[in-house]
Motif scaffolding. Structure first.
Motif, PDB file in Angstrom:
ATOM      1  N   UNK A  90     -69.827 -60.004  12.404  1.00 43.82           N
ATOM      2  CA  UNK A  90     -69.229 -58.782  12.925  1.00 43.82           C
ATOM      3  C   UNK A  90     -68.801 -59.046  14.360  1.00 43.82           C
ATOM      4  N   UNK A  91     -68.200 -58.052  15.009  1.00 39.60           N
ATOM      5  CA  UNK A  91     -67.707 -58.211  16.380  1.00 39.60           C
ATOM      6  C   UNK A  91     -68.464 -57.284  17.322  1.00 39.60           C
ATOM      7  N   UNK A 118     -66.814 -55.910   3.565  1.00 40.52           N
ATOM      8  CA  UNK A 118     -67.104 -54.487   3.598  1.00 40.52           C
ATOM      9  C   UNK A 118     -65.940 -53.657   4.103  1.00 40.52           C
ATOM     10  N   UNK A 119     -66.189 -52.369   4.222  1.00 41.34           N
ATOM     11  CA  UNK A 119     -65.159 -51.435   4.680  1.00 41.34           C
ATOM     12  C   UNK A 119     -65.295 -51.170   6.174  1.00 41.34           C
ATOM     13  N   UNK A 120     -64.177 -51.195   6.863  1.00 40.23           N
ATOM     14  CA  UNK A 120     -64.159 -50.910   8.292  1.00 40.23           C
ATOM     15  C   UNK A 120     -63.521 -49.550   8.533  1.00 40.23           C
ATOM     16  N   UNK A 156     -62.867 -60.775   9.681  1.00 40.57           N
ATOM     17  CA  UNK A 156     -64.141 -61.378  10.062  1.00 40.57           C
ATOM     18  C   UNK A 156     -65.064 -60.446  10.826  1.00 40.57           C
ATOM     19  N   UNK A 157     -64.644 -59.197  11.082  1.00 34.60           N
ATOM     20  CA  UNK A 157     -65.563 -58.264  11.731  1.00 34.60           C
ATOM     21  C   UNK A 157     -66.504 -57.603  10.731  1.00 34.60           C
ATOM     22  N   UNK A 158     -66.291 -57.903   9.427  1.00 31.14           N
ATOM     23  CA  UNK A 158     -67.168 -57.303   8.418  1.00 31.14           C
ATOM     24  C   UNK A 158     -67.129 -58.102   7.124  1.00 31.14           C
TER      25      UNK A 158
END
Length: 297
Positions: A90-91, A118-120, A156-158
């Motif tokens: 995650x970020x 996943x969902x952002x 790549x944040x989730x």
């Protein structure tokens, strides 16, 4: 007990966002002895130890500091120190939902060899540019991940995956200097090796990336630069050329915001989609010209 998850967070010059991110992880409803958090400081101007120090007690947290080398390199640095069976990326401007790790656990119990995205969700619904950026990602997820077994791209944040498979692929390609394109290339390489990907909308994070018009332009300009790097790297592998998307893709892209529930006017979001595509094309050809010039100097 063997750790189940290693949460890896690259960070650069955003101490306030990082603190909010860690606060959310400290509230995650999951056994503390089954996951760790690895923060990789990618050469921030000011030390971030004062930011992370309050979280050493509630979390199994490791801070790694390195010279600035870009997010792809920072993620690889964190992954190299990870002890968990699964890597979670995650970020620093994202916050995990309280049931995040539990939802991931359920998914990996069913499909332990999968890359799960996943969902952002947009945490800044009052910001027009942040809303437009997230709605664009929503459209791309809908297009590229049409079915549960037909996923092609996750940001790549989730996303999360088995540590062993990540290492076997060599991690992220560090030739990507920006936070743009390296996740797309990794997903493409993952699929090239025949590994499965699965979209899990119940695995939720909230993204708080505050944008202005200039920052929105720069973001999508950099996406264009990353797209060129992606095509260049992909051409080195013995794979078929990427097909150009049909005109219906772009028509549906521009009309998509008109049918979404949002705090922002759909027409303005659609207009920003046009801006994003112009910026993307400009970034693509700028990177192409820049790399060609460097090649002959």
């Amino acid at each position: 007990m063997v750790l189940t998850f290693s949460i890896i967070i690259p960070t650069y010059n955003r101490p306030e966002r990082l603190a909010t991110c860690l606060e959310a992880i400290a509230r995650v409803d999951y056994p503390r002895d089954r996951f760790e958090v690895i923060v990789v400081d990618d050469g921030s101007e000011k030390p971030i130890e004062p930011v992370v120090s309050p979280f050493h007690n509630p979390l199994n947290l490791t801070l790694i500091t390195q010279a600035n080398a870009g997010p792809a390199n920072a993620r690889n640095t964190g992954a190299a120190k990870a002890k968990g069976k699964f890597l979670v990326f995650t970020d620093d401007d994202c916050t995990l939902a309280p049931d995040y790790l539990h939802a991931l656990d359920v998914r990996f119990t069913k499909t332990p060899d999968c890359l799960i995205g996943g969902r952002t969700l947009n945490a800044l619904t009052d910001n027009l540019y942040s809303t437009a950026s997230q709605v664009l990602i929503d459209y791309l997820y809908q297009y590229y991940n049409a079915g549960s077994n037909e996923s092609n791209f996750f940001a790549s944040n989730n996303f999360a995956m088995p540590t062993e498979r990540f290492q076997s692929l060599g991690g992220f390609d560090t030739s990507f200097p920006l936070a743009a394109g390296e996740d797309r290339e990794f997903c493409d390489r993952w699929l090239h090796h025949g590994y499965p990907m699965s979209y899990a909308p119940e695995v939720r994070i909230y993204h708080a990336h505050k944008l202005t018009l200039p920052k929105f332009w720069r973001q999508h300009f950099n996406y264009g630069r990353g797209a060129f790097c992606f095509h260049k790297v992909r051409s080195r592998r013995d794979v078929e050329r990427i097909k150009v998307e049909p005109l219906s893709f772009y028509f549906n892209l521009l009309t998509y915001p008109l049918f979404q529930k949002s705090d922002q006017p759909g027409l303005l979001v659609s207009a920003l989609f046009v801006v994003s595509q112009i910026a993307n094309i400009a970034g693509f050809f700028w990177e192409r010209l820049n790399q060609t010039t460097e090649k002959f100097t």
